[in-house]
Scaffold this active site. Structure first.
Site, PDB file in Angstrom:
ATOM      1  N   ASP A  76       1.069  -1.213   0.173  1.00  0.00           N
ATOM      2  CA  ASP A  76      -0.069  -0.087  -0.166  1.00  0.00           C
ATOM      3  C   ASP A  76       1.209   1.507   0.043  1.00  0.00           C
ATOM      4  O   ASP A  76       2.601   1.200   0.459  1.00  0.00           O
ATOM      5  CB  ASP A  76      -0.900   0.324   0.899  1.00  0.00           C
ATOM      6  CG  ASP A  76      -0.030  -0.258   2.140  1.00  0.00           C
ATOM      7  OD1 ASP A  76       0.508  -0.737   3.222  1.00  0.00           O
ATOM      8  OD2 ASP A  76      -0.582   0.761   4.092  1.00  0.00           O
ATOM      9  N   GLU A 141       0.042  -1.433   6.022  1.00  0.00           N
ATOM     10  CA  GLU A 141       1.146  -0.120   6.794  1.00  0.00           C
ATOM     11  C   GLU A 141       0.722   1.158   6.944  1.00  0.00           C
ATOM     12  O   GLU A 141       1.057   1.725   7.841  1.00  0.00           O
ATOM     13  CB  GLU A 141       2.195  -0.585   6.251  1.00  0.00           C
ATOM     14  CG  GLU A 141       3.465  -0.586   7.034  1.00  0.00           C
ATOM     15  CD  GLU A 141       4.538   0.729   7.184  1.00  0.00           C
ATOM     16  OE1 GLU A 141       5.147   1.516   8.076  1.00  0.00           O
ATOM     17  OE2 GLU A 141       4.040   1.508   5.781  1.00  0.00           O
TER      18      GLU A 141
END
Length: 383
Positions: A76, A141
């Site tokens: 991500d 994250e």
């Protein structure tokens, strides 16, 4: 075009803004399965925030008795910000002035690509490698991180999986590739403090109680407090206010309460419980009427010098000629979760000056050396 650069560009094309993975992990899984990795998807989170996690492992000839080296990373990326400020499409990898531009170029799709290609080369050269290799990849994250790495760690812990070494591909370098790696991170402890008063007309303060005035001396004391001296690995613990909210917006009303957001970045010289107790003692000494909600973002972790740091430092110097610096500066990372089940956790990746910024980029000249350093770690620890 090198295999590392091609994979990096392929990953950058995926609009994987947290918690979306947009097929990044499917690309990785295809390549890892071709190498004999056993791949497991762990999907977590509510329907409106589904997180994709990947655990992939290739056992060495020593099986579970051998050492296990894990690469941890996140597919991500943070949002782009104003598109009109970018000089090129953030999800169309673009070369300009020796740099590869795109969201995630530095944080951290180049690192992921580098380790995958390093493993491909390593397995080809050492098909019967002794130790085991694994990947722990998440799409959560950069967000709240409630359903990402922490969920994989919980699953691995429940099944008794032993991790020996973990390299996290966070962009740790500063001026040149390899000049800094992170062998630990400070903990993060946040508080939301609400000090209560009595609302009244500002012309009649004797009819109320101003919570801003009452809180100010306590806040000054908290700001001046020396929480610890740090130690050889960490700077002293820091306490900082981030937001103060009080009042109705009117200029003739004493507010009924004031809310203060604050945060500790703390070292291994302090504990969350000890810091909480000291804050409450200061607030109580000032006889405040208050409520205080705490959030522990993560505890500090530290990897002293040992096999992993030696292998990484040696690989960096062999590839770049740079003597790396072990550091614990900066924010938190998923290392705070992995350190609970892995005794040696170190972060290493490309320079971080452009991360989360408009026109995020990585210098192309660092991409192959990054991959080579990762391969050097594999050679030193699991061959």
């Amino acid at each position: 075009m090198t295999a590392t650069l091609a994979l990096t560009e392929d990953l950058i094309r995926r609009r994987s803004v947290t918690p979306a993975d947009e097929g990044c992990q499917a690309i990785l899984e295809t390549r890892l399965k071709a190498l004999g990795f056993d791949c497991e998807a762990l999907v977590s989170g509510p329907d409106d925030f589904r997180v994709t996690n990947l655990w992939a492992v290739r056992r060495g000839t020593q099986g579970k008795d051998g050492k296990l080296l894990v690469f941890a990373g996140h597919t991500d990326v943070v949002p782009t910000g104003p598109l009109e400020q970018w000089h090129s499409d953030p999800f169309a990898p673009t070369h300009r002035d020796g740099k590869l531009y795109g969201r995630g170029a530095a944080d951290m799709k180049t690192s992921i690509a580098g380790f995958v290609v390093a493993v491909e080369e390593f397995v080809k050269a050492h098909p019967a490698h002794a130790g085991s290799i694994a990947f722990l990849i998440t799409s959560d994250e950069e967000g709240p991180a409630h359903d990402g790495t922490i969920k994989v760690v919980e699953a691995l812990s429940a099944r008794g999986e032993r991790l020996d070494y973990c390299v996290i591909g966070e962009p740790t370098s500063v001026d040149t590739l390899g000049d800094m790696v992170k062998n630990g991170r400070r903990g993060s402890l946040s508080g939301k403090l609400t000090v209560k008063g009595i609302q009244c007309h500002i012309a009649y303060p004797h009819l109320g109680r101003n919570p801003i005035h009452e809180a100010a001396p306590a806040l000054a004391e908290l700001a001046a407090e020396v929480w610890d001296q740090g130690n050889e690995y960490f700077p002293p613990t820091s306490w900082q206010m981030s937001n103060i909210h009080g009042g109705t917006g009117a200029t003739n009303v004493i507010p009924g309460h004031v809310t203060i957001d604050f945060n500790f970045r703390f070292s291994t010289a302090s504990t969350p419980e000890g810091l909480k107790a000291r804050v409450h003692a200061i607030l109580d000494r000032h006889q405040l009427e208050y409520a205080l909600d705490w959030t522990l973002g993560g505890e500090p972790f530290l990897t002293p010098r040992g096999e992993l740091s030696d292998a990484l430092s040696s690989a960096i110097e062999a590839e770049t000629g740079v003597k790396t610096e072990l550091s614990t500066t900066g924010g938190t990372s998923d290392g705070r979760f992995i350190a609970k089940i892995c005794p040696q956790v170190i972060e290493f990746g490309p320079p971080n000056a452009s991360i989360h910024k408009i026109d995020e980029h990585v210098e192309v000249r660092f991409i192959e050396p990054l991959k080579n350093v990762y391969r050097g770690v594999l050679e030193r620890l699991v061959a």
